[in-house]
Design a protein around this motif. Structure first.
Motif, short mmCIF file in Angstrom:
data_model
loop_
_atom_site.label_atom_id
_atom_site.label_comp_id
_atom_site.label_asym_id
_atom_site.label_seq_id
_atom_site.Cartn_x
_atom_site.Cartn_y
_atom_site.Cartn_z
N VAL A 53 0.83 -1.21 0.00
CA VAL A 53 0.00 0.00 0.00
C VAL A 53 0.87 1.26 0.00
N ILE A 54 1.92 1.27 0.82
CA ILE A 54 2.78 2.44 0.86
C ILE A 54 3.52 2.61 -0.46
N HIS A 55 3.97 1.51 -1.05
CA HIS A 55 4.63 1.57 -2.36
C HIS A 55 3.68 2.17 -3.40
N LYS A 56 2.46 1.69 -3.40
CA LYS A 56 1.48 2.19 -4.37
C LYS A 56 1.17 3.67 -4.12
N ALA A 57 1.10 4.08 -2.85
CA ALA A 57 0.82 5.48 -2.52
C ALA A 57 1.95 6.38 -3.00
N ILE A 58 3.19 5.97 -2.77
CA ILE A 58 4.33 6.77 -3.24
C ILE A 58 4.33 6.84 -4.76
N GLY A 59 4.09 5.70 -5.40
CA GLY A 59 4.05 5.67 -6.86
C GLY A 59 2.96 6.57 -7.43
N ALA A 60 1.78 6.50 -6.83
CA ALA A 60 0.67 7.34 -7.29
C ALA A 60 0.97 8.82 -7.07
N LEU A 61 1.53 9.15 -5.92
CA LEU A 61 1.87 10.54 -5.62
C LEU A 61 2.88 11.07 -6.64
N CYS A 62 3.89 10.30 -6.94
CA CYS A 62 4.90 10.72 -7.92
C CYS A 62 4.28 10.90 -9.31
N ALA A 63 3.40 10.00 -9.70
CA ALA A 63 2.76 10.10 -11.02
C ALA A 63 1.85 11.33 -11.11
N VAL A 64 1.08 11.58 -10.07
CA VAL A 64 0.20 12.76 -10.06
C VAL A 64 1.04 14.03 -10.06
N LEU A 65 2.08 14.04 -9.25
CA LEU A 65 2.96 15.21 -9.20
C LEU A 65 3.61 15.44 -10.56
N ALA A 66 4.03 14.38 -11.24
CA ALA A 66 4.62 14.51 -12.57
C ALA A 66 3.64 15.14 -13.55
N CYS A 67 2.39 14.73 -13.49
CA CYS A 67 1.37 15.29 -14.38
C CYS A 67 1.15 16.78 -14.08
N LEU A 68 1.05 17.12 -12.80
CA LEU A 68 0.84 18.52 -12.42
C LEU A 68 2.02 19.39 -12.85
N ILE A 69 3.22 18.88 -12.69
CA ILE A 69 4.40 19.65 -13.10
C ILE A 69 4.43 19.83 -14.61
N ALA A 70 4.11 18.80 -15.37
CA ALA A 70 4.12 18.90 -16.83
C ALA A 70 3.10 19.94 -17.32
N VAL A 71 1.90 19.89 -16.78
CA VAL A 71 0.86 20.86 -17.17
C VAL A 71 1.26 22.26 -16.71
N GLY A 72 1.76 22.37 -15.49
CA GLY A 72 2.19 23.66 -14.97
C GLY A 72 3.34 24.24 -15.76
N ALA A 73 4.26 23.39 -16.22
CA ALA A 73 5.39 23.86 -17.01
C ALA A 73 4.92 24.47 -18.32
N PHE A 74 3.95 23.83 -18.94
CA PHE A 74 3.43 24.38 -20.20
C PHE A 74 2.74 25.71 -19.97
N ARG A 75 1.93 25.77 -18.93
CA ARG A 75 1.23 27.03 -18.62
C ARG A 75 2.23 28.15 -18.31
N GLN A 76 3.27 27.83 -17.54
CA GLN A 76 4.28 28.83 -17.20
C GLN A 76 5.06 29.27 -18.43
N TRP A 77 5.38 28.34 -19.31
CA TRP A 77 6.08 28.69 -20.54
C TRP A 77 5.26 29.70 -21.34
N ARG A 78 3.96 29.44 -21.48
CA ARG A 78 3.08 30.36 -22.22
C ARG A 78 2.98 31.72 -21.55
N ARG A 79 2.87 31.72 -20.20
CA ARG A 79 2.76 32.98 -19.47
C ARG A 79 4.03 33.83 -19.61
N VAL A 80 5.19 33.18 -19.52
CA VAL A 80 6.46 33.90 -19.66
C VAL A 80 6.61 34.43 -21.08
N GLN A 81 6.27 33.61 -22.05
CA GLN A 81 6.39 34.04 -23.45
C GLN A 81 5.49 35.26 -23.70
#
Length: 116
Positions: A53-81
């Protein structure tokens, strides 16, 4: 700069700043990919006899965080541009706080995993 109708006029920023903005975007994408790979690894590979359960929780947290960072990176790139085109101050990136919070949470879960 204002036009006849009071709208802002965009200008092409120096290509070096555009390329620097792109490099920053790609660095955030590399961070997201690293978190995703780590999340898959920790979620799938665990020692026999340990609570998955803890392994799955860490894995899920990392995957969700990766998705949020990827979307946030695109939004930030557009805002800076857009800010560079308008000669406006650069917006602050919310990704730093998000990444710090997510990585600290994953680290705390990892400590719990090691302690068990």
């Amino acid at each position: 700069m204002s036009g006849a109708l009071g709208t802002e006029t965009d200008r092409e920023p120096d290509y070096r700043f555009t390329l620097a903005n792109e490099r920053t975007f790609l660095a955030w994408i590399r961070t997201a990919l690293g978190l995703l790979a780590g999340g898959v690894a920790v979620g799938q590979f665990y020692s026999a006899g340990m609570d998955p359960v803890i392994h799955k929780a860490i894995g899920a947290l990392c995957a969700v965080l990766a998705c949020l960072i990827a979307v946030g990176a695109f939004r930030q790139w557009r805002r800076v541009q857009a800010a560079m085109r308008r000669d406006a101050p650069l917006p602050r990136p919310p990704l730093v706080t998000l990444t710090l919070t997510g990585v600290c949470l994953a680290a705390l879960l990892s400590v719990a995993l090691v302690a068990v």
